[in-house]
Design an enzyme around this catalytic site. Structure first.
Site, PDB file in Angstrom:
ATOM      1  N   HIS A 189       0.845  -1.202   0.000  1.00  0.00           N
ATOM      2  CA  HIS A 189       0.000   0.000   0.000  1.00  0.00           C
ATOM      3  C   HIS A 189       0.879   1.251   0.000  1.00  0.00           C
ATOM      4  O   HIS A 189       0.697   2.150  -0.832  1.00  0.00           O
ATOM      5  CB  HIS A 189      -0.917  -0.010   1.222  1.00  0.00           C
ATOM      6  CG  HIS A 189      -1.809   1.183   1.309  1.00  0.00           C
ATOM      7  ND1 HIS A 189      -3.090   1.207   0.792  1.00  0.00           N
ATOM      8  CD2 HIS A 189      -1.599   2.432   1.823  1.00  0.00           C
ATOM      9  CE1 HIS A 189      -3.625   2.400   0.997  1.00  0.00           C
ATOM     10  NE2 HIS A 189      -2.739   3.163   1.625  1.00  0.00           N
ATOM     11  N   GLU A 190       1.822   1.284   0.934  1.00  0.00           N
ATOM     12  CA  GLU A 190       2.699   2.457   1.023  1.00  0.00           C
ATOM     13  C   GLU A 190       3.647   2.535  -0.169  1.00  0.00           C
ATOM     14  O   GLU A 190       4.030   3.629  -0.584  1.00  0.00           O
ATOM     15  CB  GLU A 190       3.488   2.427   2.333  1.00  0.00           C
ATOM     16  CG  GLU A 190       2.622   2.401   3.587  1.00  0.00           C
ATOM     17  CD  GLU A 190       1.604   3.534   3.634  1.00  0.00           C
ATOM     18  OE1 GLU A 190       1.853   4.602   3.032  1.00  0.00           O
ATOM     19  OE2 GLU A 190       0.538   3.348   4.264  1.00  0.00           O
ATOM     20  N   HIS A 240       2.029   4.605  -2.894  1.00  0.00           N
ATOM     21  CA  HIS A 240       2.198   6.039  -2.650  1.00  0.00           C
ATOM     22  C   HIS A 240       3.630   6.475  -2.977  1.00  0.00           C
ATOM     23  O   HIS A 240       3.860   7.500  -3.627  1.00  0.00           O
ATOM     24  CB  HIS A 240       1.915   6.375  -1.181  1.00  0.00           C
ATOM     25  CG  HIS A 240       0.487   6.182  -0.775  1.00  0.00           C
ATOM     26  ND1 HIS A 240      -0.578   6.646  -1.521  1.00  0.00           N
ATOM     27  CD2 HIS A 240      -0.062   5.584   0.326  1.00  0.00           C
ATOM     28  CE1 HIS A 240      -1.709   6.354  -0.896  1.00  0.00           C
ATOM     29  NE2 HIS A 240      -1.427   5.697   0.213  1.00  0.00           N
TER      30      HIS A 240
END
Length: 416
Positions: free
Chosen positions: A18-19, A22
């Site tokens: 998920h990170e 980003h």
């Protein structure tokens, strides 16, 4: 110990990806990423590579990517500040030291009159001979305060300086990578374990059931029902469900011969319409089909989780239906007992769930930030940063309260 390792692998992988979404899109947009963190709270491990600090933190409740310009992280040099600084060969400031008692070789000193470390990149002030001088600041200059180094972020390298599509994509990339991770996990499962064919092959007939009374036998394959072709057992299940107490004409492949049997579905003790058969679990391995299987499973689980979320919003589910880190840990412990492939399937479902939850239009979540971007697109200019910050702060506080409540509920559920 096995449960702890399984939890770290599962939860760590979905948070990391998920990170990572980003992080990758922030880097591609030219944004300075100050920190890539897994977890919240006190730092356990921290390694600096390039301009980014990579950390693992104590509380396993998620993670974050801290980008320049997001958290008011710009150091302002106020008039009257006395700073030490170093110059490069172009007489540009490369290091600003705010610790007045620290002395470095070739360090110069200045009493700040004015400074712009965001757009103009310069510092003006009085030197030791009390002459007013101005120095340009290097784009990669470092500010040192209390032993901590912070790279300055020129405006064009901050999050807010980027176009609306780049900002939106940087935020959306987190949930997107969760869905991509799920697709990859399902593809690996299909390649290693194989894909269920869902062929309506009979593995067992319940004694005394409508199926036994109709003459259905083990190893029969249902190829048709009421004139409709049957390829998957879900198709047959739908026909059975829609024909309670009505006879169904089944076309059955039995060895080399085909037979037609009549069966009447009945309600069982659990109030489920059935005929009393169990299907065989058959698997096939096909690299090309594995790819489509990965996308199909991700889509199917996306719909299932979204529907359950809808029930939660409408009040059909209560707090007991939610699970925090403790609940996920206990579930992971149970799933891990069934093998690595089952654990990977669980990780894929959790990854989809995390992606969906983060897309909810709530403050402090990715969906909340995307909602602000949508408002900006319609309005033509962004909302005031202070107002947005207050909304996200309140949202984050409420989210933490909910997380504490869910965690306490999990503790009571599993340990009391």
């Amino acid at each position: 110990m096995q449960a702890a390792i399984a939890f770290i692998l599962v939860f760590g992988s979905i948070v990391f990806f998920h990170e990572l979404g980003h992080f990758i899109f922030a880097k591609r947009s030219g944004i300075l990423v100050r920190e890539f963190a897994i977890g919240f709270g006190p730092k356990i491990i921290g390694i600096t590579r390039g301009e980014t600090l990579y950390t693992v933190r104590l509380l396993p409740m998620g993670g974050y990517v801290r980008m320049a310009g997001e958290d008011m992280d710009t150091v302002e040099l106020q008039p009257g500040y006395r700073i030490g600084f170093l110059l490069n060969d172009q007489d540009e400031i490369t290091r600003i030291v705010l610790n007045q008692n620290k002395q470095l070789p070739d360090m110069l000193f200045l009493e700040v009159e004015k400074a712009d470390l965001l757009k103009g990149l310069w510092v003006e002030g009085y030197d030791e001979e009390e002459q007013l001088v101005r120095y340009n600041v290097a784009r990669d200059a470092v500010i040192e305060e209390n032993g901590k180094d912070t790279i300055i972020a020129p405006y064009e390298r901050t999050f807010d300086a980027k176009s609306l599509p780049k900002r939106a994509m940087t935020i959306f990339a987190g949930p997107l990578f969760n869905f991509i991770l799920a697709v990859v996990f399902f593809i690996i499962i299909a390649l290693v374990q194989g894909m269920p064919t869902n062929e309506p092959l009979i593995a067992n007939v319940v004694p005394g059931s409508p199926a036994q009374q109709a003459g259905i036998q083990k190893d029969d394959v249902i190829i048709g029902a009421n004139g409709e072709k049957i390829e998957k057992y879900e198709e047959l299940s739908e026909i059975i469900k829609d024909n309670k107490n009505k006879e169904i004409k089944l076309n059955v492949q039995r060895g080399d011969e085909k037979v037609t049997l009549g069966v009447t579905p009945k309600l069982n003790k659990d109030k489920v319409v059935q005929i009393g058969i169990q299907y065989a679990n058959k698997y096939e391995k096909n690299p090309l089909k594995a790819i489509s299987y990965g996308f199909e499973q991700t889509y199917n689980w996306f719909i299932k989780i979204a529907e359950l979320l809808g029930l939660l919003v409408t009040g059909h589910f209560t707090l007991d239906a939610l699970s925090g880190p403790v609940g996920i840990y206990k579930a992971t412990e149970e799933v891990a007992q069934y093998g690595f492939m089952t654990l990977m399937n669980w990780a894929a479902v959790l990854s989809i769930n995390l992606g969906i939850m983060n897309l909810l239009p709530l403050p402090a979540l990715d969906g909340g930030r995307l909602l602000f971007f949508a408002y900006e697109a319609v309005r033509g200019r962004p909302i005031d940063k202070q107002k947005e910050g207050v909304v996200h702060f309140v949202g984050f506080a409420l989210l933490m309260i909910l997380m504490i409540a869910v965690t306490w509920n999990d503790i009571q559920k599993f340990f009391f």
